[in-house]
Design a protein around this motif. Structure first.
Motif, mmCIF file in Angstrom:
data_model
loop_
_atom_site.group_PDB
_atom_site.id
_atom_site.type_symbol
_atom_site.label_atom_id
_atom_site.label_comp_id
_atom_site.label_asym_id
_atom_site.label_seq_id
_atom_site.Cartn_x
_atom_site.Cartn_y
_atom_site.Cartn_z
ATOM 1 N N MET A 196 0.809 -1.228 0.000
ATOM 2 C CA MET A 196 0.000 0.000 0.000
ATOM 3 C C MET A 196 0.836 1.269 0.000
ATOM 4 S SD MET A 196 -3.210 -0.825 2.553
ATOM 5 C CE MET A 196 -2.187 -1.125 3.998
ATOM 6 N N SER A 197 2.134 1.173 0.342
ATOM 7 C CA SER A 197 2.914 2.403 0.508
ATOM 8 C C SER A 197 3.152 3.125 -0.815
ATOM 9 C CB SER A 197 4.249 2.102 1.192
ATOM 10 O OG SER A 197 5.028 1.198 0.431
ATOM 11 N N VAL A 198 3.366 2.386 -1.908
ATOM 12 C CA VAL A 198 3.587 3.033 -3.200
ATOM 13 C C VAL A 198 2.300 3.722 -3.665
ATOM 14 C CG1 VAL A 198 4.280 2.713 -5.598
ATOM 15 C CG2 VAL A 198 5.349 1.331 -3.802
ATOM 16 N N SER A 199 1.177 3.032 -3.524
ATOM 17 C CA SER A 199 -0.116 3.625 -3.866
ATOM 18 C C SER A 199 -0.383 4.861 -3.021
ATOM 19 C CB SER A 199 -1.244 2.613 -3.646
ATOM 20 O OG SER A 199 -1.061 1.459 -4.427
ATOM 21 N N ALA A 200 -0.009 4.779 -1.740
ATOM 22 C CA ALA A 200 -0.230 5.902 -0.828
ATOM 23 C C ALA A 200 0.561 7.138 -1.266
ATOM 24 C CB ALA A 200 0.159 5.506 0.595
ATOM 25 N N LEU A 201 1.820 6.934 -1.660
ATOM 26 C CA LEU A 201 2.625 8.070 -2.110
ATOM 27 C C LEU A 201 2.053 8.701 -3.367
ATOM 28 C CD1 LEU A 201 6.445 7.360 -1.627
ATOM 29 C CD2 LEU A 201 4.891 8.723 -0.245
ATOM 30 N N PHE A 202 1.533 7.874 -4.257
ATOM 31 C CA PHE A 202 0.896 8.421 -5.454
ATOM 32 C C PHE A 202 -0.258 9.339 -5.063
ATOM 33 C CE2 PHE A 202 -2.479 8.443 -8.575
ATOM 34 C CZ PHE A 202 -1.806 8.779 -9.740
ATOM 35 N N LEU A 203 -1.126 8.867 -4.194
ATOM 36 C CA LEU A 203 -2.275 9.666 -3.777
ATOM 37 C C LEU A 203 -1.840 10.963 -3.106
ATOM 38 C CD1 LEU A 203 -4.489 6.808 -2.271
ATOM 39 C CD2 LEU A 203 -4.949 8.076 -4.369
ATOM 40 N N VAL A 243 -5.869 12.781 1.977
ATOM 41 C CA VAL A 243 -6.256 12.174 3.261
ATOM 42 C C VAL A 243 -6.151 10.654 3.193
ATOM 43 C CG1 VAL A 243 -8.144 11.855 4.905
ATOM 44 C CG2 VAL A 243 -7.741 14.114 3.885
ATOM 45 N N LEU A 244 -6.690 10.060 2.133
ATOM 46 C CA LEU A 244 -6.630 8.605 1.980
ATOM 47 C C LEU A 244 -5.183 8.138 1.845
ATOM 48 C CD1 LEU A 244 -8.002 5.868 1.590
ATOM 49 C CD2 LEU A 244 -8.210 6.394 -0.853
ATOM 50 N N GLY A 245 -4.366 8.887 1.111
ATOM 51 C CA GLY A 245 -2.963 8.519 0.945
ATOM 52 C C GLY A 245 -2.214 8.506 2.270
ATOM 53 N N ILE A 246 -2.446 9.523 3.093
ATOM 54 C CA ILE A 246 -1.799 9.581 4.409
ATOM 55 C C ILE A 246 -2.229 8.403 5.275
ATOM 56 C CG2 ILE A 246 -1.640 10.910 6.556
ATOM 57 C CD1 ILE A 246 -1.859 13.449 4.829
ATOM 58 N N TYR A 247 -3.520 8.099 5.229
ATOM 59 C CA TYR A 247 -4.037 6.968 6.005
ATOM 60 C C TYR A 247 -3.403 5.654 5.552
ATOM 61 C CZ TYR A 247 -7.223 3.218 7.325
ATOM 62 O OH TYR A 247 -7.741 2.032 7.799
ATOM 63 N N LEU A 248 -3.349 5.432 4.226
ATOM 64 C CA LEU A 248 -2.781 4.186 3.714
ATOM 65 C C LEU A 248 -1.291 4.078 4.023
ATOM 66 C CD1 LEU A 248 -4.508 3.872 0.212
ATOM 67 C CD2 LEU A 248 -5.031 2.603 2.306
ATOM 68 N N PHE A 249 -0.577 5.202 3.950
ATOM 69 C CA PHE A 249 0.863 5.169 4.247
ATOM 70 C C PHE A 249 1.085 4.820 5.720
ATOM 71 C CE2 PHE A 249 5.160 6.848 4.797
ATOM 72 C CZ PHE A 249 5.765 6.310 3.672
#
Length: 257
Positions: A196-203, A243-249
């Motif tokens: 999830m961290s790569v997806s999170a950084l994208f967001l 917000v979603l990206g921070i949560y996923l990271f």
């Protein structure tokens, strides 16, 4: 700087016209395909058939979601009045956020076919996207659409047809959402990372870059500012991404721990 007025038609064959805007999308998909194949060679989890299907599903998601998102988020009254206008894409009119939702749905269907987990696929896909976003913004620049605000800054570009200088916000987006975001994600994903961290950084970074650039970009005429004389639809749609990206990271770090 003076805006170099470019004919949006790259090639006129008489029986058909090829637009620069369409060519930019073609370049985006070709770049994604080449990058995906390169990444697949570093992994035993992906094969050539899966890559071909991945790009096909993604392309459908981008085009259908991007156009439908634009009509729903930015041009709903015209869409209601003329539903067939959804097919008139040669002059532009694509929404990133709509395309993003379209890709999420397409990847869910892809995962169902190949029995892959959602974030395994999205972490693989995320670094493939930014260069395509950059090509899309260059298409906007060639079309002479999505301009920035009027300015006297040397960073502006004089548009002869309008008689004013404007920020070339399309090029700012091509740089930040395209090249810079690609470098960030490509370098980050070159090492094993928590799910999830790569997806999170994208967001996170797409949302931040888009939110910032919206301050110098003219909002869509049919919408204007949504609130406070500065909040745009682009910013409103980018906030949940951040917000979603921070949560996923944060969640990915906890999974690793």
């Amino acid at each position: 700087m003076i805006y170099p007025t470019i004919n949006p038609i790259a090639l006129d064959l008489g029986f058909a016209q090829i637009y620069w805007y369409g060519l930019m999308y073609l370049l985006a998909f070709v770049a994604a395909y080449l990058l995906a194949n390169y990444r697949a060679k570093q992994s035993t989890d992906w094969n050539s058939q899966q890559i071909e299907d991945l790009i096909f599903y993604g392309a459908i998601g981008v085009i259908v979601g991007g156009r439908l998102g634009y009509m729903l988020f930015y041009n709903l009254p015209n869409f209601v009045a003329d539903p067939l206008s959804i097919f008139a894409i040669q002059g532009g009119g694509m929404s990133f956020h709509g395309g993003f939702l379209g890709v999420l749905l397409a990847m869910a269907l892809f995962n169902r076919k190949y029995k892959k987990s959602f974030f395994v696929t999205m972490d693989f896909v995320a670094p493939l996207v930014p260069l395509g976003l950059g090509f899309g913004r260059i298409g906007n620049f060639i079309n002479g659409e999505l301009w920035g605000k009027v300015t006297t800054s040397p960073l502006g570009m004089y548009i002869q047809e309008q008689g004013v200088s404007r920020y070339p916000s399309q090029l700012y987006e091509a740089l930040l959402e395209g090249l810079v975001l690609f470098v960030i994600l490509w370098i980050f994903s070159n090492k094993p990372r928590p799910l999830m961290s790569v997806s999170a950084l994208f967001l996170i970074f797409y949302g931040i870059f888009r939110f910032i650039i919206e301050f110098v970009r003219v909002p869509d005429e049919q919408l204007g500012y949504l609130a406070f004389d500065w909040l745009t639809m682009g910013q409103l749609l980018s906030l949940p991404m951040i917000v979603l990206g921070i949560y996923l990271f944060y969640k990915s770090k906890n999974r690793q721990a």
